[in-house]
Design a protein around this motif. Structure first.
Motif, short mmCIF file in Angstrom:
data_model
loop_
_atom_site.label_atom_id
_atom_site.label_comp_id
_atom_site.label_asym_id
_atom_site.label_seq_id
_atom_site.Cartn_x
_atom_site.Cartn_y
_atom_site.Cartn_z
N HIS B 151 -36.94 -29.75 33.74
CA HIS B 151 -35.61 -29.53 34.27
C HIS B 151 -34.66 -30.84 33.77
CE1 HIS B 151 -33.33 -27.66 37.86
NE2 HIS B 151 -32.55 -28.18 36.99
N ASN B 152 -33.68 -30.40 33.33
CA ASN B 152 -32.46 -31.35 32.99
C ASN B 152 -33.27 -32.76 32.32
OD1 ASN B 152 -30.61 -29.86 33.78
ND2 ASN B 152 -30.38 -31.19 35.95
N LEU B 153 -34.09 -32.61 31.59
CA LEU B 153 -34.77 -33.52 30.54
C LEU B 153 -35.33 -34.51 31.78
CD1 LEU B 153 -32.27 -34.24 27.84
CD2 LEU B 153 -34.31 -32.68 28.04
N ALA B 281 -27.22 -15.06 38.10
CA ALA B 281 -27.70 -15.29 39.28
C ALA B 281 -27.03 -14.48 40.16
CB ALA B 281 -27.78 -16.54 39.65
N THR B 282 -27.49 -13.59 41.09
CA THR B 282 -26.59 -12.86 42.08
C THR B 282 -27.42 -12.51 43.20
OG1 THR B 282 -25.25 -10.88 42.65
CG2 THR B 282 -27.18 -10.63 40.99
N THR B 283 -26.57 -12.48 44.24
CA THR B 283 -27.09 -12.22 45.59
C THR B 283 -27.00 -10.60 45.82
OG1 THR B 283 -24.91 -12.47 46.63
CG2 THR B 283 -26.36 -14.34 46.81
N GLN B 284 -26.12 -9.88 45.06
CA GLN B 284 -26.00 -8.51 45.35
C GLN B 284 -26.56 -7.58 44.67
OE1 GLN B 284 -21.88 -8.04 46.60
NE2 GLN B 284 -21.51 -10.31 46.39
N GLU B 286 -25.50 -4.41 43.78
CA GLU B 286 -24.67 -3.86 42.83
C GLU B 286 -24.15 -4.78 41.64
OE1 GLU B 286 -22.93 -1.52 41.03
OE2 GLU B 286 -23.79 -0.52 42.80
N HIS B 287 -24.05 -5.91 41.91
CA HIS B 287 -23.85 -7.09 40.74
C HIS B 287 -24.87 -6.97 39.78
CE1 HIS B 287 -20.54 -9.33 43.10
NE2 HIS B 287 -20.04 -8.19 42.67
N MET B 288 -26.32 -6.80 40.45
CA MET B 288 -27.35 -6.95 39.66
C MET B 288 -27.32 -5.79 38.46
SD MET B 288 -30.22 -8.25 38.25
CE MET B 288 -30.70 -9.54 39.61
#
Ligand SMILES: NC(=O)c1ccc[n+]([C@@H]2O[C@H](COP(=O)([O-])OP(=O)(O)OC[C@H]3O[C@@H](n4cnc5c(N)ncnc54)[C@H](OP(=O)(O)O)[C@@H]3O)[C@@H](O)[C@H]2O)c1
Lengths: 223, 315
Positions: B151-153, B281-284, B286-288
């Motif tokens: 992660h992030n080097l 990334a999504t919490t929804q 419908e967006h997925m």
């Protein structure tokens, strides 16, 4: 690209507003009706502080700081943010500090004048933390479970304690006792700002008034 | 060898050959049509293995702690991801409870064949790489990780050496490094040149295209898979376009089937030849669904990609 200028406040907040406010709500759901007891303890502390029973007034909030440390930070908030465990530790440190001040009588302002501006500020801040902060969620359309209460949630606990400290303490002890609550309000204010919540303005306003009170009480020679 | 086969060809075989040739000529259209409802896949890391071009991220969105209501809501999002042919899921020990939430979702849904579990190790290394991976496996409740990235080097030399050992032992399948926001590209370039890594994860979206200059060509040259993070620039890109009700140009639909801003923004990213997948990334739910549909054909041509960047620049 300069690495540091590429960071934004949001990059340090690992949860969404929905999750954070649900966390506050879950504290309410889980611990109701403990709120009534913690509020009563808060009111009693304020009354004791104004009656110059300073040692007892310092002692009463200590278990509440420890409770918030464990129930809010260590058991819940730390699951969302790796820094939550450290925040819990600092809240425990504040509980210990309050006990030490109560036992030693260090830095106590034994005869605070109710008309001195820093004490008036302290009373106003304590009343705000005890009465107005819990009403903010329901008044802005939220449910009663979203109510943030002294001794259950971190923000009103820190705000009320800052007010109490302005009433009860003076000198170096006042500044030391204010560090952890003030630091938490900075962190919480920035968190709310990153989550686009207007609550941040309230916390920063309390911080600004507290700072004025701290400086005022420190430079004003005691009568 | 080819010569000998040529000589052995019979009449029946030659008819077959004509049939096959005809099929091959008509195949591009046929496969495009078939492709319409299916997620595109791309080979990665110089292998013949393939990954769906739309994966998913978990920063902020999957950090819901132990809230039962939100755990179930996120499980629905993961379900939609797999229902639409999803593969790579990216998380990190830095994302709070996200690895545990993924473990919860996988336990509810079962672990689909298509899952390509991508995790990270982070600072401080101090000999903890194996421990970090083992703990994350328990949190995800998976047998193995398909990819572990630094992660992030953070402490990358130590972590990468340990990850390479774990890969050689068969404990993890692939190793990688990550960055974001255009940070430390020259160091990333050095590592891509000098180390044997399978994946690099970096920020690439229609408004942040620094990676096009050196890192993406280098990835193609070295056969390193590229995961595009922050495809919506953390969300502001798509949310602003939607909020402003910005018009989706008609030519975008004609040229590459864009009917939503998710199509427009994600197709732009995954049509770059060096990009293996994008991880919104999504919490929804419908967006997925919207995001997953963006992985379907057709994809924009290089000319259409140019028009896309010009269009966004003009808004
Ligand atoms: N250094 C690193 O290793 C690193 C750094 C950054 C990111 N990453 C990885 O990359 C992933 C993606 O980056 P990110 O999460 O920062 O940003 P992102 O995917 O560009 O944006 C996420 C935001 O976009 C919104 N969104 C998603 N789909 C949408 C849609 N169809 N319509 C409208 N809004 C939509 C989401 O809100 P809703 O919930 O409302 O949909 C969410 O707030 C991360 O989750 C993480 O796994 C890794």
């Amino acid at each position: 690209m300069n690495e540091w200028t590429s960071y934004q406040l949001q990059d340090f907040i690992p949860f969404t507003a929905e999750v954070y406010f649900r966390l506050l709500e879950r504290m309410g759901e889980t611990f109701w009706p403990l709120h009534l007891l913690t509020l009563a303890l808060g009111a009693a502390t304020l009354a004791l502080a104004l009656k110059h029973r300073t040692r007892l007034a310092c002692l009463l909030p200590a278990p509440l700081w420890a409770f918030v440390a464990v129930a809010f930070f260590i058991q819940r908030y730390a699951a969302l943010n790796w820094a939550g465990g450290y925040a819990g530790d600092t809240f425990i440190a504040q509980a210990v500090l309050l006990v030490v001040i109560a036992l030693t009588g260090w830095g106590m302002d034994k005869t605070p004048s109710r008309t001195s501006p820093p004490v008036v500020m302290g009373i106003a801040i304590a009343l705000f933390g005890l009465i107005l902060m819990p009403l903010m969620a329901p008044l802005s359309g939220g449910s009663w479970y979203q109510t943030e209460v002294f001794g259950i949630h971190a923000d009103p606990t820190a705000v009320t304690t800052l007010g109490l400290a302005l009433i009860m303490l003076r000198g170096f002890a006042l500044w030391i006792a204010a560090i952890i609550p003030a630091l938490w309000l900075v962190v919480s204010g920035l968190t709310l700002q990153a989550l686009d919540s207007t609550g941040s303005v309230v916390l920063f306003a309390v911080l600004a008034i507290t700072l004025v009170g701290l400086v005022w009480k420190s430079i004003k020679p005691k009568r | 060898m080819n010569y000998r086969i040529k000589h052995r060809i019979t009449r029946r075989q030659s008819l077959k050959l004509i049939g096959a040739t005809l099929a091959a000529v008509t195949l591009p259209t046929a496969s495009l049509l078939a492709d319409k409802g299916e997620m595109r896949q791309k080979a990665f890391a110089g292998t013949d293995k393939k990954l769906p071009v739309i994966g998913m991220g978990t920063w902020r969105t999957f950090n819901v702690g132990n809230d039962p209501q939100l755990l179930d809501a996120r499980t629905e999002v993961v379900k939609a991801f797999f229902d639409h042919g999803g593969g790579l899921i990216d998380s990190s020990p830095m994302y709070g409870s996200a690895p545990d939430v993924m473990g919860y979702a996988l336990q509810q849904l079962g672990t689909p064949e298509s899952l390509f579990a991508a995790e990270k190790v982070w600072s401080p290394a101090g000999g903890s790489t194996r421990e970090q991976v083992a703990e994350l496996k328990e949190r995800w409740k998976v047998e193995h990780f398909d990819l572990v990235q630094v992660h992030n080097l953070a402490d990358w030399r130590e972590h990468l050496a340990a990850l390479q050992e774990m890969k050689a032992e068969g404990n993890i399948r692939h190793v990688g490094i990550t960055t974001s926001h255009g940070r430390r590209h020259s160091e990333i370039e050095q590592i891509m040149t000098s180390e044997d890594i399978d994946f690099v994860q970096l920020t690439y979206n229609i408004t942040h295209r620094e990676a096009e200059n050196r890192l993406l060509p280098l990835a193609e040259e070295r056969g390193i898979g590229v995961i595009a993070n922050r495809p919506y620039d953390g969300g502001s890109l798509i949310k602003n376009l939607k909020r402003r009700d910005a018009p989706l140009p008609e030519w975008a639909n004609e040229e590459c089937g864009c009917t939503t801003w998710a199509d427009f923004l994600l197709k732009f990213i995954v049509s770059h030849p060096a990009i293996t997948c994008a991880i919104p990334a999504t919490t929804q739910v419908e967006h997925m669904r919207e995001n997953m549909r963006a992985g379907h054909s057709p994809m924009p041509s290089p000319d259409a990609r140019q028009r896309m960047t010009d269009y966004i620049g003009s808004l």
